[in-house]
Scaffold this motif. Structure first.
Motif, PDB file in Angstrom:
ATOM      1  N   LEU A  65       0.833  -1.193   0.000  1.00 16.84           N
ATOM      2  CA  LEU A  65       0.000   0.000   0.000  1.00 16.84           C
ATOM      3  C   LEU A  65       0.871   1.247   0.000  1.00 16.84           C
ATOM      4  N   THR A  66       0.448   2.243  -0.726  1.00 12.13           N
ATOM      5  CA  THR A  66       1.071   3.559  -0.659  1.00 12.13           C
ATOM      6  C   THR A  66       0.499   4.268   0.570  1.00 12.13           C
ATOM      7  N   GLU A  67       0.974   5.436   0.859  1.00 15.40           N
ATOM      8  CA  GLU A  67       0.413   6.212   1.973  1.00 15.40           C
ATOM      9  C   GLU A  67      -1.072   6.472   1.746  1.00 15.40           C
ATOM     10  N   GLU A  68      -1.428   6.759   0.501  1.00 13.51           N
ATOM     11  CA  GLU A  68      -2.842   6.979   0.184  1.00 13.51           C
ATOM     12  C   GLU A  68      -3.655   5.705   0.419  1.00 13.51           C
ATOM     13  N   GLY A  69      -3.100   4.567   0.042  1.00  9.86           N
ATOM     14  CA  GLY A  69      -3.766   3.299   0.289  1.00  9.86           C
ATOM     15  C   GLY A  69      -3.917   3.014   1.768  1.00  9.86           C
ATOM     16  N   LYS A  70      -2.867   3.299   2.535  1.00  5.58           N
ATOM     17  CA  LYS A  70      -2.914   3.097   3.989  1.00  5.58           C
ATOM     18  C   LYS A  70      -3.971   3.971   4.646  1.00  5.58           C
ATOM     19  N   SER A  71      -4.288   5.097   4.024  1.00  2.74           N
ATOM     20  CA  SER A  71      -5.285   6.005   4.611  1.00  2.74           C
ATOM     21  C   SER A  71      -6.696   5.404   4.580  1.00  2.74           C
ATOM     22  N   LEU A  72      -6.865   4.268   3.894  1.00  3.07           N
ATOM     23  CA  LEU A  72      -8.159   3.585   3.874  1.00  3.07           C
ATOM     24  C   LEU A  72      -8.399   2.739   5.130  1.00  3.07           C
ATOM     25  N   ARG A  73      -7.402   2.585   5.988  1.00  2.00           N
ATOM     26  CA  ARG A  73      -7.527   1.751   7.186  1.00  2.00           C
ATOM     27  C   ARG A  73      -8.758   2.095   8.019  1.00  2.00           C
ATOM     28  N   PRO A  74      -9.009   3.362   8.374  1.00  2.00           N
ATOM     29  CA  PRO A  74     -10.193   3.651   9.190  1.00  2.00           C
ATOM     30  C   PRO A  74     -11.502   3.297   8.480  1.00  2.00           C
ATOM     31  N   VAL A  75     -11.528   3.450   7.176  1.00  3.94           N
ATOM     32  CA  VAL A  75     -12.730   3.122   6.405  1.00  3.94           C
ATOM     33  C   VAL A  75     -13.008   1.622   6.490  1.00  3.94           C
ATOM     34  N   LEU A  76     -11.978   0.809   6.286  1.00  8.82           N
ATOM     35  CA  LEU A  76     -12.160  -0.635   6.331  1.00  8.82           C
ATOM     36  C   LEU A  76     -12.507  -1.112   7.737  1.00  8.82           C
ATOM     37  N   LYS A  77     -11.943  -0.477   8.752  1.00  8.45           N
ATOM     38  CA  LYS A  77     -12.276  -0.855  10.123  1.00  8.45           C
ATOM     39  C   LYS A  77     -13.744  -0.566  10.434  1.00  8.45           C
ATOM     40  N   VAL A  78     -14.242   0.572   9.973  1.00  7.64           N
ATOM     41  CA  VAL A  78     -15.655   0.907  10.196  1.00  7.64           C
ATOM     42  C   VAL A  78     -16.556  -0.055   9.433  1.00  7.64           C
ATOM     43  N   MET A  79     -16.182  -0.389   8.213  1.00 11.54           N
ATOM     44  CA  MET A  79     -16.979  -1.345   7.442  1.00 11.54           C
ATOM     45  C   MET A  79     -17.021  -2.708   8.139  1.00 11.54           C
ATOM     46  N   ALA A  80     -15.880  -3.142   8.667  1.00 11.92           N
ATOM     47  CA  ALA A  80     -15.841  -4.422   9.381  1.00 11.92           C
ATOM     48  C   ALA A  80     -16.719  -4.379  10.627  1.00 11.92           C
ATOM     49  N   ALA A  81     -16.654  -3.278  11.368  1.00 12.60           N
ATOM     50  CA  ALA A  81     -17.474  -3.148  12.579  1.00 12.60           C
ATOM     51  C   ALA A  81     -18.954  -3.177  12.218  1.00 12.60           C
ATOM     52  N   TRP A  82     -19.326  -2.508  11.137  1.00 12.61           N
ATOM     53  CA  TRP A  82     -20.729  -2.509  10.703  1.00 12.61           C
ATOM     54  C   TRP A  82     -21.170  -3.921  10.344  1.00 12.61           C
ATOM     55  N   GLY A  83     -20.337  -4.638   9.592  1.00 14.64           N
ATOM     56  CA  GLY A  83     -20.663  -6.003   9.202  1.00 14.64           C
ATOM     57  C   GLY A  83     -20.824  -6.920  10.403  1.00 14.64           C
ATOM     58  N   LEU A  84     -19.931  -6.780  11.375  1.00 23.19           N
ATOM     59  CA  LEU A  84     -20.025  -7.605  12.583  1.00 23.19           C
ATOM     60  C   LEU A  84     -21.328  -7.356  13.332  1.00 23.19           C
ATOM     61  N   LYS A  85     -21.782  -6.119  13.305  1.00 19.18           N
ATOM     62  CA  LYS A  85     -23.003  -5.757  14.038  1.00 19.18           C
ATOM     63  C   LYS A  85     -24.270  -6.137  13.276  1.00 19.18           C
ATOM     64  N   HIS A  86     -24.257  -6.022  11.950  1.00 20.90           N
ATOM     65  CA  HIS A  86     -25.494  -6.116  11.184  1.00 20.90           C
ATOM     66  C   HIS A  86     -25.620  -7.326  10.258  1.00 20.90           C
ATOM     67  N   LEU A  87     -24.538  -8.007   9.954  1.00 19.29           N
ATOM     68  CA  LEU A  87     -24.604  -9.119   9.010  1.00 19.29           C
ATOM     69  C   LEU A  87     -24.200 -10.416   9.682  1.00 19.29           C
ATOM     70  N   GLU A  88     -25.157 -11.299   9.819  1.00 22.50           N
ATOM     71  CA  GLU A  88     -24.888 -12.596  10.435  1.00 22.50           C
ATOM     72  C   GLU A  88     -23.824 -13.336   9.632  1.00 22.50           C
ATOM     73  N   GLY A  89     -22.915 -13.960  10.324  1.00 22.00           N
ATOM     74  CA  GLY A  89     -21.857 -14.724   9.669  1.00 22.00           C
ATOM     75  C   GLY A  89     -20.607 -13.913   9.392  1.00 22.00           C
ATOM     76  N   THR A  90     -20.648 -12.607   9.623  1.00 20.14           N
ATOM     77  CA  THR A  90     -19.459 -11.783   9.428  1.00 20.14           C
ATOM     78  C   THR A  90     -18.459 -12.115  10.523  1.00 20.14           C
ATOM     79  N   ARG A  91     -17.201 -12.254  10.125  1.00 21.56           N
ATOM     80  CA  ARG A  91     -16.160 -12.523  11.110  1.00 21.56           C
ATOM     81  C   ARG A  91     -14.902 -11.777  10.710  1.00 21.56           C
ATOM     82  N   LEU A  92     -14.065 -11.539  11.681  1.00 23.17           N
ATOM     83  CA  LEU A  92     -12.790 -10.897  11.415  1.00 23.17           C
ATOM     84  C   LEU A  92     -11.783 -11.948  10.992  1.00 23.17           C
TER      85      LEU A  92
END
Length: 101
Positions: A65-92
């Protein structure tokens, strides 16, 4: 960015320490070689990843990842948290030791 494969490749680089074409192919989602090659090229053109040769063979590349790519980390973390809360079968995914927290 919104297609399934692009975000999974970024996820694999960011959280699973995958760097090589073969490692991405081993993901359980089962991406095909032509789609993987296309998405890696697209991510590079967008400036989100960069590639570097890892052997004397000109076609063997590590992707990072470039620095710009690394800046997506918070976005992916929020998406994962949403999936864990709202989509059955979601896992880390099992994270490497240096990424856990």
């Amino acid at each position: 960015m919104g297609d399934r494969w692009t975000l999974l490749i970024i996820r694999d680089i960011m959280f699973l320490d995958k760097q090589r074409f073969e490692e991405f192919l081993d993901s359980p989602e089962g991406i095909s070689t032509n789609i993987l090659a296309n998405r890696l090229k697209l991510l590079e053109e967008l400036g989100l990843i960069e590639k570097q040769p890892y052997s004397n063979h000109s076609r063997r590349m590590n992707y990072q990842l470039t620095e710009e790519g690394k800046s997506l980390r918070p976005v992916l973390k929020v998406m994962a948290a949403w999936g864990l809360k709202h989509l059955e079968g979601t896992r880390l995914p099992l994270l490497p030791t240096n990424e856990r927290s």
